[in-house]
Motif scaffolding. Structure first.
Motif, PDB file in Angstrom:
ATOM      1  N   ALA A  68       0.832  -1.205   0.000  1.00 49.74           N
ATOM      2  CA  ALA A  68       0.000   0.000   0.000  1.00 49.74           C
ATOM      3  C   ALA A  68       0.866   1.254   0.000  1.00 49.74           C
ATOM      4  N   ALA A  69       1.979   1.231   0.771  1.00 49.11           N
ATOM      5  CA  ALA A  69       2.875   2.393   0.819  1.00 49.11           C
ATOM      6  C   ALA A  69       3.524   2.654  -0.538  1.00 49.11           C
ATOM      7  N   ILE A  70       3.813   1.602  -1.268  1.00 49.03           N
ATOM      8  CA  ILE A  70       4.372   1.778  -2.624  1.00 49.03           C
ATOM      9  C   ILE A  70       3.369   2.516  -3.500  1.00 49.03           C
ATOM     10  N   TYR A  71       2.085   2.165  -3.371  1.00 50.30           N
ATOM     11  CA  TYR A  71       1.055   2.769  -4.216  1.00 50.30           C
ATOM     12  C   TYR A  71       0.917   4.264  -3.949  1.00 50.30           C
ATOM     13  N   TYR A  72       0.650   4.628  -2.674  1.00 47.57           N
ATOM     14  CA  TYR A  72       0.455   6.061  -2.443  1.00 47.57           C
ATOM     15  C   TYR A  72       1.779   6.816  -2.396  1.00 47.57           C
ATOM     16  N   GLY A  73       2.902   6.108  -2.133  1.00 51.31           N
ATOM     17  CA  GLY A  73       4.212   6.761  -2.179  1.00 51.31           C
ATOM     18  C   GLY A  73       4.614   7.167  -3.579  1.00 51.31           C
ATOM     19  N   ALA A  74       4.185   6.382  -4.575  1.00 48.71           N
ATOM     20  CA  ALA A  74       4.503   6.710  -5.970  1.00 48.71           C
ATOM     21  C   ALA A  74       3.884   8.031  -6.384  1.00 48.71           C
ATOM     22  N   MET A  75       2.753   8.403  -5.757  1.00 51.28           N
ATOM     23  CA  MET A  75       2.119   9.670  -6.073  1.00 51.28           C
ATOM     24  C   MET A  75       2.984  10.850  -5.615  1.00 51.28           C
ATOM     25  N   TYR A  76       3.750  10.658  -4.531  1.00 50.38           N
ATOM     26  CA  TYR A  76       4.669  11.699  -4.077  1.00 50.38           C
ATOM     27  C   TYR A  76       5.811  11.877  -5.076  1.00 50.38           C
ATOM     28  N   GLY A  77       6.453  10.761  -5.447  1.00 48.15           N
ATOM     29  CA  GLY A  77       7.642  10.829  -6.289  1.00 48.15           C
ATOM     30  C   GLY A  77       7.373  11.262  -7.708  1.00 48.15           C
ATOM     31  N   GLY A  78       6.135  11.088  -8.184  1.00 48.95           N
ATOM     32  CA  GLY A  78       5.830  11.395  -9.581  1.00 48.95           C
ATOM     33  C   GLY A  78       6.020  12.848  -9.955  1.00 48.95           C
ATOM     34  N   SER A  79       5.981  13.740  -8.961  1.00 54.06           N
ATOM     35  CA  SER A  79       6.115  15.167  -9.277  1.00 54.06           C
ATOM     36  C   SER A  79       7.563  15.569  -9.550  1.00 54.06           C
ATOM     37  N   THR A  80       8.522  14.787  -9.087  1.00 52.55           N
ATOM     38  CA  THR A  80       9.931  15.209  -9.154  1.00 52.55           C
ATOM     39  C   THR A  80      10.400  15.419 -10.585  1.00 52.55           C
ATOM     40  N   THR A  81      10.325  14.373 -11.402  1.00 57.36           N
ATOM     41  CA  THR A  81      10.786  14.508 -12.789  1.00 57.36           C
ATOM     42  C   THR A  81       9.842  15.386 -13.602  1.00 57.36           C
ATOM     43  N   SER A  82       8.553  15.422 -13.227  1.00 56.16           N
ATOM     44  CA  SER A  82       7.607  16.284 -13.947  1.00 56.16           C
ATOM     45  C   SER A  82       8.017  17.745 -13.823  1.00 56.16           C
ATOM     46  N   ILE A  83       8.383  18.156 -12.611  1.00 53.96           N
ATOM     47  CA  ILE A  83       8.736  19.558 -12.357  1.00 53.96           C
ATOM     48  C   ILE A  83      10.135  19.887 -12.862  1.00 53.96           C
ATOM     49  N   LEU A  84      11.078  18.985 -12.663  1.00 56.29           N
ATOM     50  CA  LEU A  84      12.479  19.314 -12.948  1.00 56.29           C
ATOM     51  C   LEU A  84      12.860  19.160 -14.404  1.00 56.29           C
ATOM     52  N   VAL A  85      12.419  18.084 -15.041  1.00 57.64           N
ATOM     53  CA  VAL A  85      12.866  17.829 -16.421  1.00 57.64           C
ATOM     54  C   VAL A  85      11.714  17.557 -17.374  1.00 57.64           C
ATOM     55  N   ASN A  86      10.481  17.874 -16.943  1.00 62.48           N
ATOM     56  CA  ASN A  86       9.315  17.771 -17.819  1.00 62.48           C
ATOM     57  C   ASN A  86       9.061  16.333 -18.281  1.00 62.48           C
ATOM     58  N   ILE A  87       9.270  15.362 -17.374  1.00 65.26           N
ATOM     59  CA  ILE A  87       8.985  13.962 -17.690  1.00 65.26           C
ATOM     60  C   ILE A  87       7.892  13.461 -16.756  1.00 65.26           C
ATOM     61  N   PRO A  88       6.635  13.504 -17.179  1.00 65.23           N
ATOM     62  CA  PRO A  88       5.581  12.901 -16.365  1.00 65.23           C
ATOM     63  C   PRO A  88       5.570  11.387 -16.560  1.00 65.23           C
ATOM     64  N   GLY A  89       5.935  10.652 -15.508  1.00 66.73           N
ATOM     65  CA  GLY A  89       6.008   9.192 -15.628  1.00 66.73           C
ATOM     66  C   GLY A  89       4.658   8.550 -15.820  1.00 66.73           C
ATOM     67  N   GLU A  90       3.581   9.248 -15.387  1.00 67.52           N
ATOM     68  CA  GLU A  90       2.226   8.739 -15.556  1.00 67.52           C
ATOM     69  C   GLU A  90       1.336   9.881 -16.020  1.00 67.52           C
ATOM     70  N   ALA A  91       0.158   9.523 -16.539  1.00 66.33           N
ATOM     71  CA  ALA A  91      -0.753  10.541 -17.060  1.00 66.33           C
ATOM     72  C   ALA A  91      -1.213  11.499 -15.967  1.00 66.33           C
ATOM     73  N   SER A  92      -1.293  11.020 -14.721  1.00 66.38           N
ATOM     74  CA  SER A  92      -1.742  11.881 -13.626  1.00 66.38           C
ATOM     75  C   SER A  92      -0.768  13.027 -13.355  1.00 66.38           C
ATOM     76  N   SER A  93       0.477  12.901 -13.811  1.00 71.25           N
ATOM     77  CA  SER A  93       1.487  13.942 -13.573  1.00 71.25           C
ATOM     78  C   SER A  93       1.590  14.945 -14.712  1.00 71.25           C
ATOM     79  N   VAL A  94       0.789  14.782 -15.757  1.00 72.39           N
ATOM     80  CA  VAL A  94       0.884  15.685 -16.914  1.00 72.39           C
ATOM     81  C   VAL A  94       0.583  17.133 -16.530  1.00 72.39           C
ATOM     82  N   PRO A  95      -0.536  17.431 -15.818  1.00 76.73           N
ATOM     83  CA  PRO A  95      -0.755  18.834 -15.433  1.00 76.73           C
ATOM     84  C   PRO A  95       0.352  19.388 -14.543  1.00 76.73           C
ATOM     85  N   THR A  96       0.940  18.529 -13.693  1.00 81.12           N
ATOM     86  CA  THR A  96       2.069  18.970 -12.858  1.00 81.12           C
ATOM     87  C   THR A  96       3.239  19.389 -13.735  1.00 81.12           C
TER      88      THR A  96
END
Length: 502
Positions: free
Chosen positions: A65-93
């Motif tokens: 369960a921690a892996i699941y909701y923890g992945a939501m935290y980490g997904g913003s890192t590459t989205s913000i820094l290098v414009n790589i959204p690893g999942e569709a939910s990170s696209v607006p980020t």
């Protein structure tokens, strides 16, 4: 009072060193899964199932369960820094956070992302604790007509995501729908747009698509500009200010409530919620002109909704044994591996286990906040790496992520092809967000539409005879009309500014 006492007993069990260790392992693994593009929590949980089989049920499920909701935290890192959204939910980020990074505010954006994820994620767990039995009944009221109306509402957001040119936005959405149509018909099994290719029979996954549209196209764009580094500002901020927190708390609260309620609906993934919340915040914002140029409240709203939706998804899983997405479906497999069937019987027969898992989610959110905030400065320094070094690194991680999805070189080619498509869309000022949104919604929309017509023997009136379906259709009309009016207002303001400047 019963919920309080049960929760306190759950904390007593979750705070044992053994369970704390696996909550920490899951939180760290989830963060890494979110940071590494393409892997995703579904694959990570599936890979750990053999290991989990050697553990007791409580620590194993706490870790997954921690892996699941923890992945939501980490997904913003590459989205913000290098414009790589690893999942569709990170696209607006990525759309807003990367612009903030270019302005030297990547650190504050990461900090706000972590704080919003913690606040909204905790709100979701509170909802799971006290309102699960009541709110979970809404999930059972959803049939194919309701799902179609919901996705139709989601698709109406194309109007507000299209930017200045609605025609280009509609063409972008149409390209997304055509891309999603490639493969086998979900009901009849007939091949569509495959041109005899066996690889296309399985369809095109959206992860290689978004990695190409954002990461590869960003590399091509920066290479064309001969960019020295992603960030060329002299002054860099590492942490958000109190003003940033004041400006984003309302967006975080709204996204937490909306995300949790959306998570109750099986099939409503964080990707769908993130686009809806993004559109809503654009309409609520006092400065809608900042959207697309780096809006901090948009980053807070999207990241908050991701975590709240993830927490809300546990409600139908625990109450009825209905997973709301692929990751929770794999987690359901983890329960079944121990002979546990989530649902009313589990809540009666194994209350101690259930409350231990719920209590561990509170603890996991705190762990993730403690893990992520100190790393903000470290992650933000990535933007100072010279682009001739960082660009190839981004390309390697992108291609590894695309390949790891299905271990197929075909997905590598898909990323590269859509990288060129994304580059051309940028050159000719076509918005990318409508295409991504359409790709995400298309399959659920088509399947629910066809199932609805089968139920009604071909009559479209089924969408207008069910209360929830009608409500979503009315909201769609309101969304389109208000979006059009806002577009006209923004255009008029722009004309006035241009006339005053001249």
């Amino acid at each position: 009072m019963e919920a309080w006492s049960s929760l306190l007993n759950g904390f007593a069990a979750a705070l044992t060193p053994y369970n704390l260790l696996f909550a920490l392992i899951g939180s760290i693994a989830g963060t890494l899964v979110g940071v590494l593009p393409g892997l995703g929590p579904t694959a990570a949980i599936a890979m750990l199932l053999p290991l989990a089989s050697h553990l007791d049920p409580a620590p194993a499920i706490i870790m997954m369960a921690a892996i699941y909701y923890g992945a939501m935290y980490g997904g913003s890192t590459t989205s913000i820094l290098v414009n790589i959204p690893g999942e569709a939910s990170s696209v607006p980020t990525a759309m807003e956070g990367y612009q903030l990074n270019l302005q030297g505010r990547g650190g504050p954006a990461l900090g706000i992302s972590a704080l919003a994820s913690f606040a909204a994620g905790t709100m979701g767990v509170v909802g799971l604790t006290f309102f699960a039995p009541v709110l979970s009944r809404t999930a059972l009221a959803f049939g194919p007509p309701e799902y179609f109306a919901l996705t139709f509402l989601g698709l109406s957001l194309v109007v507000s995501l299209s930017g200045r040119d609605l025609g280009k936005g509609l063409l972008s959405a149409l390209l997304g729908l055509l891309t999603a149509a490639i493969g086998l018909d979900p009901l009849t099994g007939v091949a569509r747009l495959t041109f005899g290719s066996m690889e296309l029979m399985a369809g095109i996954d959206f992860v290689p698509i978004i990695m190409g549209l954002f990461a590869i196209s960003e590399i091509l764009t920066n290479a064309e500009k001969e960019t020295k580094c992603i960030l060329e500002a002299k002054r860099i901020e590492w942490l958000p200010t109190w003003q940033d927190i004041k400006d984003t708390w309302a967006a975080t609260t709204r996204s937490g409530v909306i995300g949790f309620l959306a998570g109750l609906i099986p099939g409503c993934s964080p990707a769908v919620t993130s686009f809806m919340v993004y559109d809503l915040e654009k309409r609520f914002s006092k400065h809608p002109e900042r959207f697309g140029k780096g809006a901090m409240d948009a980053v807070a709203a999207v990241e908050g909704s991701n975590n709240a939706t993830a927490s809300g998804g546990f409600v139908p899983l625990f109450a009825f044994g209905i997973p709301s997405g692929p990751a929770l479906a794999v987690l359901l497999g983890g329960f079944l591996m121990y002979g546990l069937q989530p649902g009313p019987r589990l809540m009666q027969e194994q209350p101690a286990l259930l409350w231990t898992i719920i209590a561990s989610m509170y603890i996991g959110n705190v762990m993730l906040l403690v893990l992520n905030l100190p790393l903000v400065g470290l992650w933000a320094r990535m933007a100072l790496i010279p682009f001739p070094i960082l660009g190839p690194m981004i390309a390697v991680f992108t291609l590894i992520g695309a390949y790891s999805l299905r271990h197929s070189f075909f997905d590598l080619w898909i990323s590269l092809i859509f990288g060129v498509v994304g580059y051309l869309m940028r050159k000719f000022d076509f918005p990318v967000a409508p295409m991504v949104l359409a790709t995400v919604l298309a399959k659920l929309m088509e399947t629910s539409f066809m199932q609805s017509l089968v139920l009604s023997k071909g009559s479209p009136l089924i969408f207008f005879t069910r209360p929830i379906s009608i409500a979503f259709i009315v909201l769609t009309a309101v969304s389109v009309v208000s979006g059009t009016l806002l577009r006209r207002k923004a255009r008029a303001q722009q004309v006035e500014l241009e006339e005053s400047d001249s």
